[in-house]
Enzyme design. Structure first.
Site, PDB file in Angstrom:
ATOM      1  N   SER A 120       0.197  -0.713   0.118  1.00 17.76           N
ATOM      2  CA  SER A 120      -0.011   0.146  -0.403  1.00 17.76           C
ATOM      3  C   SER A 120       1.170   1.528   0.196  1.00 17.76           C
ATOM      4  CB  SER A 120      -1.043  -0.056   1.184  1.00 17.76           C
ATOM      5  OG  SER A 120      -2.005  -1.312   0.648  1.00 17.76           O
ATOM      6  N   PHE A 121       2.035   1.350   0.855  1.00 18.81           N
ATOM      7  CA  PHE A 121       3.370   2.512   0.666  1.00 18.81           C
ATOM      8  C   PHE A 121       3.260   2.803  -0.947  1.00 18.81           C
ATOM      9  CE2 PHE A 121       6.583   4.514   1.374  1.00 18.81           C
ATOM     10  CZ  PHE A 121       6.682   5.462   2.896  1.00 18.81           C
ATOM     11  N   GLU A 122       3.452   1.664  -1.779  1.00 20.78           N
ATOM     12  CA  GLU A 122       3.439   1.857  -3.077  1.00 20.78           C
ATOM     13  C   GLU A 122       2.835   2.609  -3.734  1.00 20.78           C
ATOM     14  OE1 GLU A 122       6.488   0.196  -0.686  1.00 20.78           O
ATOM     15  OE2 GLU A 122       5.104  -0.796  -1.310  1.00 20.78           O
TER      16      GLU A 122
ATOM     17  N   SER B 163      -5.182  -3.109   1.183  1.00 22.82           N
ATOM     18  CA  SER B 163      -5.059  -3.649   2.130  1.00 22.82           C
ATOM     19  C   SER B 163      -4.231  -3.407   3.190  1.00 22.82           C
ATOM     20  CB  SER B 163      -6.050  -4.623   2.041  1.00 22.82           C
ATOM     21  OG  SER B 163      -6.306  -5.376   3.654  1.00 22.82           O
ATOM     22  N   VAL B 164      -4.309  -2.895   4.547  1.00 21.15           N
ATOM     23  CA  VAL B 164      -3.024  -2.664   5.688  1.00 21.15           C
ATOM     24  C   VAL B 164      -3.992  -3.488   6.812  1.00 21.15           C
ATOM     25  CG1 VAL B 164      -1.877  -1.242   7.326  1.00 21.15           C
ATOM     26  CG2 VAL B 164      -2.616  -0.616   4.771  1.00 21.15           C
TER      27      VAL B 164
ATOM     28  N   GLU C 219       0.575  -5.543  15.807  1.00 22.98           N
ATOM     29  CA  GLU C 219       1.249  -4.948  17.383  1.00 22.98           C
ATOM     30  C   GLU C 219       1.863  -4.067  17.481  1.00 22.98           C
ATOM     31  OE1 GLU C 219       3.207  -8.697  18.727  1.00 22.98           O
ATOM     32  OE2 GLU C 219       0.433 -10.181  18.142  1.00 22.98           O
TER      33      GLU C 219
ATOM     34  N   HIS D 131       3.593   0.507  12.958  1.00 21.61           N
ATOM     35  CA  HIS D 131       3.676   0.992  11.388  1.00 21.61           C
ATOM     36  C   HIS D 131       2.915   0.591  10.415  1.00 21.61           C
ATOM     37  CE1 HIS D 131       5.585  -0.851   7.285  1.00 21.61           C
ATOM     38  NE2 HIS D 131       4.728  -2.088   7.447  1.00 21.61           N
TER      39      HIS D 131
ATOM     40  N   PHE E 149      -9.387   6.574  -3.219  1.00 20.55           N
ATOM     41  CA  PHE E 149      -8.497   6.044  -2.341  1.00 20.55           C
ATOM     42  C   PHE E 149      -9.416   4.380  -1.852  1.00 20.55           C
ATOM     43  CE2 PHE E 149      -7.709   4.931   2.426  1.00 20.55           C
ATOM     44  CZ  PHE E 149      -6.961   5.255   2.727  1.00 20.55           C
TER      45      PHE E 149
END
Length: 160
Positions: free
Chosen positions: A65-67, A89-90, A94, A97, A122
């Protein structure tokens, strides 16, 4: 929960502009692939249902997702498109991040909307559990990908 009583796949086709002459890019994260593939299927089915031509829909994959921001930016720079859908999808883990990836991804996509002439939609699920992601990518709440496709059609038409 915002989606508890809403089917994310539902739309009234009579209120959607015809997508026949519109060109779309879809950038898909390979991370949580079972989820992002479901979102992609929902998006492509809704685009085609609303008149988009298969040859006018282009897909690129990125690692995560960051990319998505970079992938969407390159698509806009190298292709003639009317809208781009960023699919990811993120899922909460724990560590912090999750917060960094979600925040940076949302900010990056918003920046593209401010700095380019092509709307970027988005379609990144930011769920607490895998089950929530399943429910929103073709499960009991429908498919956020279809909802993103309808937003892409509306925004592309707004830009015409």
């Amino acid at each position: 929960m915002a989606t508890a009583n809403k089917n994310l796949s539902a739309y009234d086709k009579t209120t959607i502009p015809n997508a026949k002459d519109l060109r779309f890019g879809i950038v898909v994260s390979e991370w949580n692939e079972s989820i992002t593939e479901g979102l992609y299927q929902g998006a492509i089915e809704a685009l085609l249902d609303c008149g988009a031509q298969e040859g006018n829909v282009h897909r690129w994959n990125v690692p995560g997702s960051f990319e998505l921001t970079f992938g969407a930016k390159k698509m806009i720079e190298t292709m003639e498109l009317d809208a781009v859908i960023a699919i990811g999808s993120v899922i909460q883990g724990e560590t912090k991040h999750f917060d960094f990836v979600c925040g940076a991804t949302a900010q990056g996509i918003m920046d593209l909307n401010v700095h380019t002439k092509v709307p970027v939609i988005f379609c990144v699920l930011t769920d607490n559990t895998m089950q929530q992601a399943i429910d929103r990518s073709g499960g009991k709440h429908g498919n956020k990908g279809a909802e993103a496709a309808i937003a892409a059609i509306k925004m592309a038409s707004l830009g015409k």
